[in-house]
Design a protein around this motif. Structure first.
Motif, mmCIF file in Angstrom:
data_model
loop_
_atom_site.group_PDB
_atom_site.id
_atom_site.type_symbol
_atom_site.label_atom_id
_atom_site.label_comp_id
_atom_site.label_asym_id
_atom_site.label_seq_id
_atom_site.Cartn_x
_atom_site.Cartn_y
_atom_site.Cartn_z
ATOM 1 N N HIS A 46 0.816 -1.213 0.000
ATOM 2 C CA HIS A 46 0.000 0.000 0.000
ATOM 3 C C HIS A 46 0.851 1.264 0.000
ATOM 4 C CE1 HIS A 46 -3.637 -2.317 0.367
ATOM 5 N NE2 HIS A 46 -3.167 -2.937 1.426
ATOM 6 N N LYS A 47 2.038 1.154 -0.607
ATOM 7 C CA LYS A 47 2.869 2.339 -0.834
ATOM 8 C C LYS A 47 3.062 2.488 -2.338
ATOM 9 C CE LYS A 47 5.439 2.511 3.503
ATOM 10 N NZ LYS A 47 6.724 2.919 4.105
ATOM 11 N N THR A 48 2.966 3.722 -2.816
ATOM 12 C CA THR A 48 2.946 3.945 -4.252
ATOM 13 C C THR A 48 4.319 4.238 -4.825
ATOM 14 O OG1 THR A 48 2.344 6.177 -3.671
ATOM 15 C CG2 THR A 48 0.623 4.805 -4.553
ATOM 16 N N GLN A 49 4.394 4.119 -6.148
ATOM 17 C CA GLN A 49 5.539 4.581 -6.914
ATOM 18 C C GLN A 49 5.345 6.069 -7.265
ATOM 19 O OE1 GLN A 49 7.807 1.838 -6.466
ATOM 20 N NE2 GLN A 49 8.430 2.467 -8.481
ATOM 21 N N VAL A 50 4.337 6.341 -8.073
ATOM 22 C CA VAL A 50 4.054 7.713 -8.537
ATOM 23 C C VAL A 50 2.666 8.141 -8.120
ATOM 24 C CG1 VAL A 50 3.821 9.214 -10.570
ATOM 25 C CG2 VAL A 50 5.630 7.473 -10.496
ATOM 26 N N PHE A 51 1.686 7.250 -8.298
ATOM 27 C CA PHE A 51 0.300 7.564 -7.985
ATOM 28 C C PHE A 51 -0.016 7.202 -6.537
ATOM 29 C CE2 PHE A 51 0.694 6.569 -12.469
ATOM 30 C CZ PHE A 51 0.124 7.693 -13.050
ATOM 31 N N VAL A 52 -1.027 7.827 -5.988
ATOM 32 C CA VAL A 52 -1.476 7.468 -4.648
ATOM 33 C C VAL A 52 -2.176 6.128 -4.719
ATOM 34 C CG1 VAL A 52 -2.992 8.147 -2.741
ATOM 35 C CG2 VAL A 52 -1.597 9.856 -3.896
ATOM 36 N N ASP A 194 16.467 0.198 -12.168
ATOM 37 C CA ASP A 194 16.349 1.147 -13.280
ATOM 38 C C ASP A 194 15.519 0.559 -14.421
ATOM 39 O OD1 ASP A 194 17.912 2.950 -11.912
ATOM 40 O OD2 ASP A 194 19.727 2.598 -13.087
ATOM 41 N N ILE A 195 15.802 -0.687 -14.750
ATOM 42 C CA ILE A 195 15.082 -1.332 -15.853
ATOM 43 C C ILE A 195 13.590 -1.423 -15.539
ATOM 44 C CG2 ILE A 195 14.746 -3.559 -17.019
ATOM 45 C CD1 ILE A 195 17.826 -3.930 -16.751
ATOM 46 N N ALA A 196 13.256 -1.843 -14.330
ATOM 47 C CA ALA A 196 11.853 -2.023 -13.971
ATOM 48 C C ALA A 196 11.093 -0.710 -14.002
ATOM 49 C CB ALA A 196 11.745 -2.671 -12.589
ATOM 50 N N TYR A 197 11.657 0.346 -13.372
ATOM 51 C CA TYR A 197 10.850 1.562 -13.324
ATOM 52 C C TYR A 197 10.825 2.289 -14.657
ATOM 53 C CZ TYR A 197 14.926 4.699 -12.296
ATOM 54 O OH TYR A 197 16.094 5.407 -12.336
ATOM 55 N N ASN A 198 11.883 2.191 -15.473
ATOM 56 C CA ASN A 198 11.806 2.799 -16.801
ATOM 57 C C ASN A 198 10.686 2.173 -17.609
ATOM 58 O OD1 ASN A 198 13.857 4.883 -17.289
ATOM 59 N ND2 ASN A 198 15.340 3.295 -16.786
ATOM 60 N N ASN A 199 10.519 0.868 -17.472
ATOM 61 C CA ASN A 199 9.475 0.192 -18.216
ATOM 62 C C ASN A 199 8.094 0.438 -17.629
ATOM 63 O OD1 ASN A 199 7.742 -2.483 -18.715
ATOM 64 N ND2 ASN A 199 9.157 -2.222 -20.421
ATOM 65 N N LEU A 202 6.439 3.960 -17.965
ATOM 66 C CA LEU A 202 5.819 4.163 -19.277
ATOM 67 C C LEU A 202 4.444 3.511 -19.314
ATOM 68 C CD1 LEU A 202 8.923 3.446 -21.536
ATOM 69 C CD2 LEU A 202 7.686 5.628 -21.425
ATOM 70 N N HIS A 203 4.349 2.285 -18.805
ATOM 71 C CA HIS A 203 3.087 1.554 -18.806
ATOM 72 C C HIS A 203 2.043 2.275 -17.952
ATOM 73 C CE1 HIS A 203 1.108 -2.711 -18.577
ATOM 74 N NE2 HIS A 203 0.385 -1.839 -19.227
ATOM 75 N N ASP A 204 2.445 2.685 -16.739
ATOM 76 C CA ASP A 204 1.494 3.357 -15.850
ATOM 77 C C ASP A 204 1.079 4.720 -16.393
ATOM 78 O OD1 ASP A 204 1.472 1.229 -14.114
ATOM 79 O OD2 ASP A 204 2.705 2.176 -12.577
ATOM 80 N N GLY A 205 2.013 5.433 -17.008
ATOM 81 C CA GLY A 205 1.674 6.735 -17.594
ATOM 82 C C GLY A 205 0.682 6.602 -18.725
#
Length: 387
Positions: A46-52, A194-199, A202-205
């Motif tokens: 229940h902790k986010t990357q970019v979105f709540v 780095d690889i995971a969040y770069n990918n 993009l998907h989440d955006g």
């Protein structure tokens, strides 16, 4: 086949508190299992990357991100002949120190903690696994091996200059040799991150409709991946086309790291794991060409996703939540949970209290932080309305 520079579980530097090792598990399997069973790891759900966290069921959380990082890291470690168990342990634990609300929460807590030594999520991860997890009879924390702790502390490279207090405190008791590079396994975990969040950013955006496929398919790497999908699957529906393109982006990044790292290791010729730490450069890396392409992708994401108007509004609101909670607990620490109050009683000064409050807030999930704000202070209407 295991490489000579791979970390060897038979030669681990051990744990701060000596324990009999498991008959059935290697030291790093045991570290991994303790991380997975920790309270802090469960809270990543229940902790986010970019979105709540409540904004959508399909967006990545810190938990799903950590699992993705571990999967990528094991693949790279296996291809390079490294110890996959140590790699996985570092990968799974690398985000344990993150605050609620992603980097927006960390930035706010760091600003509030400046008079008391600041806040650093990597140092906080070490603090969690060495002090704040309190389940075992003989020690605080998880009593992880030296190699796993080293990987958490410096997977992004040597730690120089003034140390974050959370890291300095433990390092004084258990020298992690912060001036050197980490093991090749920990370096793999960092690049897998780095690889995971770069990918997935993009998907989440795309899922959040902050930008469209037509925009990102003009970017480096993505341009060729979308074109390859269109050649092989002409007329493919948009959802499948996107997935096929982004999984190829994953593949390009992983293959590049493996090829470049093999070349770097061949040139450096480390004869044992300790040699990797003494080199003047990391051995796990992207090629210069791919790194340049990734910088263009990150610049696009910064503008179109991390600083998009909707995300900026979320950042403003969560800044208010943490900015309210911190002084509230500083002024009224009796509102901390009962099992924290003995620590409050032992706090010798305001700095000690602030660090305790910081530990508590940093451990909150997005939802728990919002619920506490609503209960104690009054809530952020825009966020509270979505709970």
């Amino acid at each position: 086949m295991t490489a000579p520079y791979a970390s060897d579980p038979a030669h681990t530097r051990g744990r701060l508190v000596a324990e009999d090792e498991s008959v059935f598990r290697s030291p790093w399997q045991r570290d991994r299992d303790r991380i997975i069973h920790s309270s802090a790891f469960r809270r990543l759900k229940h902790k986010t990357q970019v979105f709540v966290e409540h904004e959508g069921d399909y967006f990545r959380t810190r938990l799903t991100h950590s699992i993705e990082v571990a999967q990528v890291a094991r693949t790279i470690a296996g291809a390079l002949g490294l110890n996959a168990e140590l790699t996985e342990a570092v990968a799974l634990a690398h985000d344990l120190g993150h605050t609620p609300f992603g980097h927006a929460g960390e930035d706010t807590l760091d600003a509030l903690m400046q008079p008391y030594g600041g806040f650093d999520h990597n140092a906080q991860a070490v603090r969690i696994v060495t002090a704040l997890e309190r389940h075992y009879a003989e020690f605080d924390g998880l009593n992880l091996t030296w190699e796993t702790l080293e990987g958490l502390a410096k997977h992004n490279g040597p730690v120089t200059g003034p140390l974050p207090y959370a890291l300095a405190d433990y390092n004084a008791r258990h020298d992690l040799e912060l001036h050197t590079h980490a093991s090749a396994e920990a370096q793999v975990a960092a690049l897998a991150d780095d690889i995971a969040y770069n990918n997935h950013d993009l998907h989440d955006g795309l899922r959040a409709r902050l930008f469209a496929d037509e925009e990102i398919q003009t970017l480096p790497i993505l341009r060729d991946c979308y074109a390859a999908v269109d050649r092989r699957y002409p007329g493919l529906d948009a959802k499948r086309r996107r997935h096929e393109a982004l999984r190829r982006v994953f593949g390009v990044m992983v293959e590049d790291v493996i090829a470049q790292s093999r070349a770097t290791l061949t040139a450096a010729r480390p004869a044992r794991a300790a040699d990797v730490r003494q080199l003047d450069q990391p051995v796990i890396r992207f090629s210069p060409a791919l790194w340049s392409d990734l910088q263009q992708i990150r610049a696009f994401l910064f503008t179109r996703m991390y600083r998009a108007p909707a995300v900026n509004e979320m950042r403003r609101q969560v800044h208010g939540v943490i900015s309210d909670l911190f002084p509230f607990y500083m002024q009224q620490p009796q509102h901390l949970p009962e099992d924290w109050r003995s620590d409050v009683a032992r706090a010798s000064d305001r700095t000690a209290l602030a660090r305790l409050v910081s530990d508590y807030i940093a451990g909150m999930t997005d939802r728990f932080a919002l619920q506490n704000h609503t209960r104690l202070i009054g809530g952020q209407e825009g966020l509270r309305a979505q709970l």
